[in-house]
Each structure stands twice: as C-alpha cells, then as structure tokens.
Design a protein around this motif. Sequence first.
Motif, mmCIF file in Angstrom:
data_model
loop_
_atom_site.group_PDB
_atom_site.id
_atom_site.type_symbol
_atom_site.label_atom_id
_atom_site.label_comp_id
_atom_site.label_asym_id
_atom_site.label_seq_id
_atom_site.Cartn_x
_atom_site.Cartn_y
_atom_site.Cartn_z
ATOM 1 N N ARG A 1 8.850 4.215 12.139
ATOM 2 C CA ARG A 1 7.832 3.829 10.851
ATOM 3 C C ARG A 1 6.894 5.938 11.168
ATOM 4 N NH1 ARG A 1 5.301 -1.138 10.230
ATOM 5 N NH2 ARG A 1 3.603 0.335 8.211
ATOM 6 N N PRO B 1 3.427 7.007 10.315
ATOM 7 C CA PRO B 1 2.006 6.470 10.519
ATOM 8 C C PRO B 1 1.877 6.708 9.147
ATOM 9 C CG PRO B 1 2.102 8.656 11.998
ATOM 10 C CD PRO B 1 3.587 8.563 10.934
ATOM 11 N N GLU B 2 0.278 5.734 8.891
ATOM 12 C CA GLU B 2 -0.239 5.802 7.644
ATOM 13 C C GLU B 2 0.678 5.156 6.682
ATOM 14 O OE1 GLU B 2 -2.865 6.342 8.308
ATOM 15 O OE2 GLU B 2 -3.051 6.874 9.788
ATOM 16 N N THR B 3 2.081 4.805 6.712
ATOM 17 C CA THR B 3 2.901 4.318 5.177
ATOM 18 C C THR B 3 2.900 2.372 5.715
ATOM 19 O OG1 THR B 3 4.713 4.154 7.056
ATOM 20 C CG2 THR B 3 4.008 5.958 5.235
ATOM 21 N N SER B 4 3.508 2.063 4.497
ATOM 22 C CA SER B 4 3.614 0.429 5.015
ATOM 23 C C SER B 4 4.830 0.665 4.713
ATOM 24 C CB SER B 4 2.862 -0.308 3.390
ATOM 25 O OG SER B 4 3.476 0.249 2.523
ATOM 26 N N PRO C 1 0.594 -1.193 0.315
ATOM 27 C CA PRO C 1 -0.128 0.014 0.095
ATOM 28 C C PRO C 1 0.584 1.052 -0.041
ATOM 29 C CG PRO C 1 -0.868 -1.423 2.120
ATOM 30 C CD PRO C 1 0.849 -2.256 1.410
ATOM 31 N N GLN C 2 0.441 2.118 -0.686
ATOM 32 C CA GLN C 2 1.418 3.179 -0.869
ATOM 33 C C GLN C 2 0.431 4.678 0.158
ATOM 34 O OE1 GLN C 2 3.398 4.173 -2.692
ATOM 35 N NE2 GLN C 2 4.204 2.153 -3.576
ATOM 36 N N ARG D 1 -3.836 -8.012 4.701
ATOM 37 C CA ARG D 1 -4.800 -7.166 5.243
ATOM 38 C C ARG D 1 -5.966 -7.574 5.505
ATOM 39 N NH1 ARG D 1 -3.892 -2.845 0.575
ATOM 40 N NH2 ARG D 1 -2.491 -4.472 -0.759
ATOM 41 N N ASP E 1 2.630 -4.981 5.349
ATOM 42 C CA ASP E 1 3.477 -5.009 5.069
ATOM 43 C C ASP E 1 4.519 -5.942 5.143
ATOM 44 O OD1 ASP E 1 3.724 -2.349 6.463
ATOM 45 O OD2 ASP E 1 4.087 -3.832 8.488
#
Length: 318
Positions: free
Chosen positions: A144, A146-149, A71-72, A318, A182
């Motif tokens: 890391r 937030p809101e990132t894979s 996911p982007q 997911r 991830d």
Amino acid sequence: MRENVVGRSAFGVELAETLAREPRQIPSKYFYDELGSALFEAITRLPWYRITRAETAMLARHARDILRPLPQPATLAELGCGSGDKIAVLVGAAADPFPVVQLIDISQAALDMARYRLQAIGVREVITHHAPYEQGLVRAVEKRPPETSLLVLFLGSNIGNFAPSAARDLLGRIRRSLRAGDALLLGADLVKPEADLLLAYDDPLKVTAAFNRNVLRRINDELGANFELDAFSHRATWNAAAQRVEAYLVSARHQHVSIPGAGVELSLREGEAIWTESSYKYQPEQVMAEGRAAGFSGGAQWIDQDAKFALTRFDVDR
Ligand code: AVI
C-alpha cells in the motif's frame, strides 16, 4: 496428474483428512479450478441466485456514500476479485479516482481479466496478488502506498463459506492489517425464506449440481481418482439452527473409489452423503456484531430488502 495452485500434495493430504471425517467432507475451496470458476460465473447469472446482481446494483447505487469517509487519496484492495466486475462498478461510480487498486485471487485468469477491466476504465496502477486471502492481504498491506487510506473489499458473501470461528478469525486478521482511516466493505447474504434458498442452491437448470459434481471431476483429474460422476447426486438443505445452506454429493449406490493422489480407498454406502459446502446466512445485526467483535469501530450498512443482502462498511477510527 496436473500441478495446481493449491499444490497436488497439499490437496491430496487435506482430502485424505476431510474424507475420513464423519460425515465425509470435501472443502469447498476446491470447487474453483478453471471449469469450477466458469460454472460459478454461470451460477451468478441464474435468476434464482441473486447475490451477485443485488450486490453489484448496491455498489453502483451507494458508491459515493460507501467511499465518502475514506481520507483521500484512497486505494482499494479486493480479496477474491474474480472477473473484477464489482470493483469496476465501484471505481466507475466513485467521485475521486483511485491511484492504486490491488487485486487478490487464486485464479490467474481472473486476475488478468480484472486487471484489464480496471485499466480500461483508467486505473493507473493495478497490482495483482496470485494468492489465497490471508497471504494476499499481507502482500497488499506491504504494497500500500504511504499517505493513502485503504478500503478492503470482501464481497459476494464469500464470508458465508467460512464457519463462524474461521470467519471471525479472518475479520480479525483484516482489522489488524488496517490502520486508522481505513475500512472494510463486507458483502453478506442474509437469512431468507427456505424456498428461496433452496432454489438458489439447487437451481432448476442444474448448474449448481454441475458445480458441485465438478469437484469429483477435479479429483479424478488431479489426483488420479475414479469417481463416476453420475453415481452422485447434488443435495442442498437449509440448516435453520446453524443458519447455513449445506451442499452434499450423495452416493447413488454402494461403491468403491480409489484416490491414489490422496492415498485413499473409499467405500461409500448407498445414500451416503459427502458434505462439500456450507453457505452461512446472517441477520443484519449479526453482521454488525461480527465486525465489532473483530475490533472495527462501527460503520454503515446498506440492505437490499428484496434480495435480502447486506453491504456493510466497517471503519477503523481515526
Ligand atoms: C462463492 N460463494 C459465496 C457461493 C455461495 O453462495 O456460497 C458459492 C456457491 N455455491 C453454490 N452456489 C454458489
């Protein structure tokens, strides 16, 4: 005696324990001081050692397929990045830019070089962690965005230097530090003909022999020992039952060695071998099974049939 990353006393304490085993052992993680890392870098350029070239070519060739399910926006973290060549290939071949890349290594020189490489190809934020794998992983997860894979890279068949139970343990830790969406990209060298393995681990230019013997030079340097380097020869053997190449330093004669920083007096027999490294080789389906046993949901595998090397992406559902 110099201080080092591992810490002098930790090195000495561990060495006293491993040298008392039967057979005597020196953990391979101690290969990688400055000179040892440079010798390893030279090994990766030898025609007989194909892991690094094969893996780099696969990363370039399959980058988009490797990265597609993430996911982007996606971020990257590499355990043991070395000079950063491989992660730079992946970043360079990706369709989307990475806002953050995290690098973990026990060599500050390697981290500096890798950071420079990534910044030169436009990565906006490079976060470095000067730490061993486990500690670096914990820090990378803390940092890391937030809101990132997150795709964790564990490449170069570094997994092969872990005994199976420790490898399983590390894969489990990586899995538990990740969340849905991830993934882990694992590079693992595969079982191949013995002759190819012996050429890779006992090369005709004797670079691997120097890499192996250098650990004695390091012990002399950091723990005040008196190993005579030319009284030891390099030996590599293929243990088919255990699926591993074993490296040894063999004492040419009966000799005594003092290691003051480890509180050790060694008496070595002529022909006695000190075990310095294991490089485990996998079957492709064994790699998949290890990922599943660690709790990953499956993933995808790319194999170089000629070099016999596998890149496997393990996903977290997911
Ligand atoms: C770093 N590691 C994966 C290498 C390997 O293939 O086991 C180290 C090495 N030892 C001898 N040659 C290369």
